[in-house]
Design an enzyme around this catalytic site. Sequence first.
Site, mmCIF file in Angstrom:
data_model
loop_
_atom_site.group_PDB
_atom_site.id
_atom_site.type_symbol
_atom_site.label_atom_id
_atom_site.label_comp_id
_atom_site.label_asym_id
_atom_site.label_seq_id
_atom_site.Cartn_x
_atom_site.Cartn_y
_atom_site.Cartn_z
ATOM 1 N N LYS A 97 100.985 3.288 24.992
ATOM 2 C CA LYS A 97 102.001 2.892 24.015
ATOM 3 C C LYS A 97 101.498 1.605 23.358
ATOM 4 O O LYS A 97 101.594 0.524 23.927
ATOM 5 C CB LYS A 97 103.354 2.649 24.699
ATOM 6 C CG LYS A 97 104.571 2.766 23.738
ATOM 7 C CD LYS A 97 104.642 1.708 22.639
ATOM 8 C CE LYS A 97 105.145 0.400 23.173
ATOM 9 N NZ LYS A 97 105.354 -0.600 22.051
ATOM 10 N N GLU B 111 99.675 -8.820 32.748
ATOM 11 C CA GLU B 111 98.970 -9.985 32.208
ATOM 12 C C GLU B 111 99.891 -10.600 31.175
ATOM 13 O O GLU B 111 100.127 -10.024 30.116
ATOM 14 C CB GLU B 111 97.631 -9.554 31.603
ATOM 15 C CG GLU B 111 96.644 -10.709 31.461
ATOM 16 C CD GLU B 111 96.806 -11.462 30.167
ATOM 17 O OE1 GLU B 111 97.584 -12.460 30.152
ATOM 18 O OE2 GLU B 111 96.189 -11.069 29.177
ATOM 19 N N CYS C 91 96.056 -15.378 24.827
ATOM 20 C CA CYS C 91 96.648 -15.854 26.084
ATOM 21 C C CYS C 91 95.798 -16.925 26.739
ATOM 22 O O CYS C 91 96.296 -17.697 27.567
ATOM 23 C CB CYS C 91 96.866 -14.686 27.046
ATOM 24 S SG CYS C 91 95.385 -13.695 27.330
ATOM 25 N N GLU D 107 104.456 -21.481 26.374
ATOM 26 C CA GLU D 107 103.377 -20.908 25.579
ATOM 27 C C GLU D 107 103.740 -20.921 24.093
ATOM 28 O O GLU D 107 104.825 -20.496 23.697
ATOM 29 C CB GLU D 107 103.097 -19.478 26.036
ATOM 30 C CG GLU D 107 101.895 -18.857 25.352
ATOM 31 C CD GLU D 107 101.558 -17.482 25.901
ATOM 32 O OE1 GLU D 107 100.365 -17.181 26.046
ATOM 33 O OE2 GLU D 107 102.502 -16.710 26.184
#
Length: 514
Positions: A162, A235, A269, A367
């Site tokens: 997906k 992750e 990331c 983040e």
Amino acid sequence: MGQTIISQNPATLESLGEVNIGMREQIEAAVEKATIASKSWAALDFPQRARFIYKLRDLICREKEGLAELICKENGKPMIEAIVADIFPVLELATYFAKNTYKLLRREKIWLGKWSLMGRESYIEFYPLGIVGIISPWNYPFSIPCGQIIMSLMAGNTVVLKPSEYSPLVGLRIGELFKEVGIPEGVVNVVTGDGRTGAMLVESKVGKIFFTGSVNTGKKIMESAAKTLKPVTLELGGKDPMIVCEDANLEIASSAAIWGGFTNSGQVCASVERLIVHEKVIDYFQDLCVQKALRLRQGNGMDPEIEIGAMTNRMQLEKVEAQVERAKKEGAEVLVGGEREMQFQGHFFKPTLLTHVHPDMEIMQEETFGPVIPIIAFKNDKEAIEIANNSHYGLTASVWSKNLSRAQSIASQIEAGTVMINENVYTYALSETPWGGPKDSGIGRTHGKYGLLEMVEWRHIHINRATRVKNFWWYGYNYAKYQFILRLCDFFFAPRLWQRLLSLFKVIWWGTRL
């Protein structure tokens, strides 16, 4: 006709195409196809699977410019980055796992110590999970899902992918590439859609979910998967620190900081999201960073001269803009950037350097996932490590120093899955090394042997070759057996040699009375 998603070029805001939002019926059909194909695919040996992967690698290499153009248009990154960070890593990964999976998953013998001397042996063998569900992100829409598919296939699994709703065309192209090299029907299946589609994939009968994305979504996936004890590999991002010691090569380190913080418009990331610089050199280092940031060329990534492209979607642009505004209200000073780039029609945010920040500010804790680097000073190594570890993320970090012993000492105290010395960001492209980290950065690993082991089940086989002798711990309990076992414990585990030797005679004596 069902609901659809319109794919948009983030640099120009033009429509690139329209795809369906897959619902339960489409997910179930894809999982059914993967189930049917699973047995025959798993029955292939490693060289047979590898032949398909080598064909895929060769096709991707031939099609690299067209693929880079699609990635650039749908994701916003510059063409060079589309090749370097999305396509090249897949070529590398395909080569590595096609060549080495049979060695990485070969039977592993376990030495059993004293039991090995008594006719026992054990080994671990690995076998496919069956059907793997992959929910991939938009920041690296080709390298992340394609790499995970390749590893899954080499491990003997079939796949349902997906792709992100912000990069569905890249996801569909991945599916086409596998078909073009003759992968059997049902081995690789792609279902486009939004968050609802991903949730249905988690609820389906796949054997495991691999997800790359936000912490909040990762937690929802884990909660849903827990209902059926479905394993997950997550992750989930980072707030990656870069520590620059006073003895570092500041020219090199400043270039690394600028690239590490701004590549892919900071939507990485492993981006440099906290720049921690020794107080003796911070002023000079900031000047170098400002000069280099101001020279960066921003615009439509289709231009090969462009170094920073558009952010991938409006939602992320607005998030970054709001976080920077809150940082300024909390006292942060903008050295460069700090606002949208309004000369372009698309989703552009200027490369931004911030100073006058402290470790507990939001800009230092949460983040950003955008082209923003906050800079903070440290007095000594202990303080640098404390600042680096003051985070609920732990994906990557880097340490910059000419003194490698010092750098290694610092690195070994940082709570992160990967710590690089005089390097940053790029180790995701190293197929041999694991990727992932502790804390809110996720669960499990991808890449390397440890990532491959996430894609298989483990089976322990134990053999007793002494088939003519009954085990002493079997039934037939009595006082003699009780004493025999007590003395046996002394023989194996007594702290002194004379005690073990003395117990040996008692073991023999009681053994004759069993």
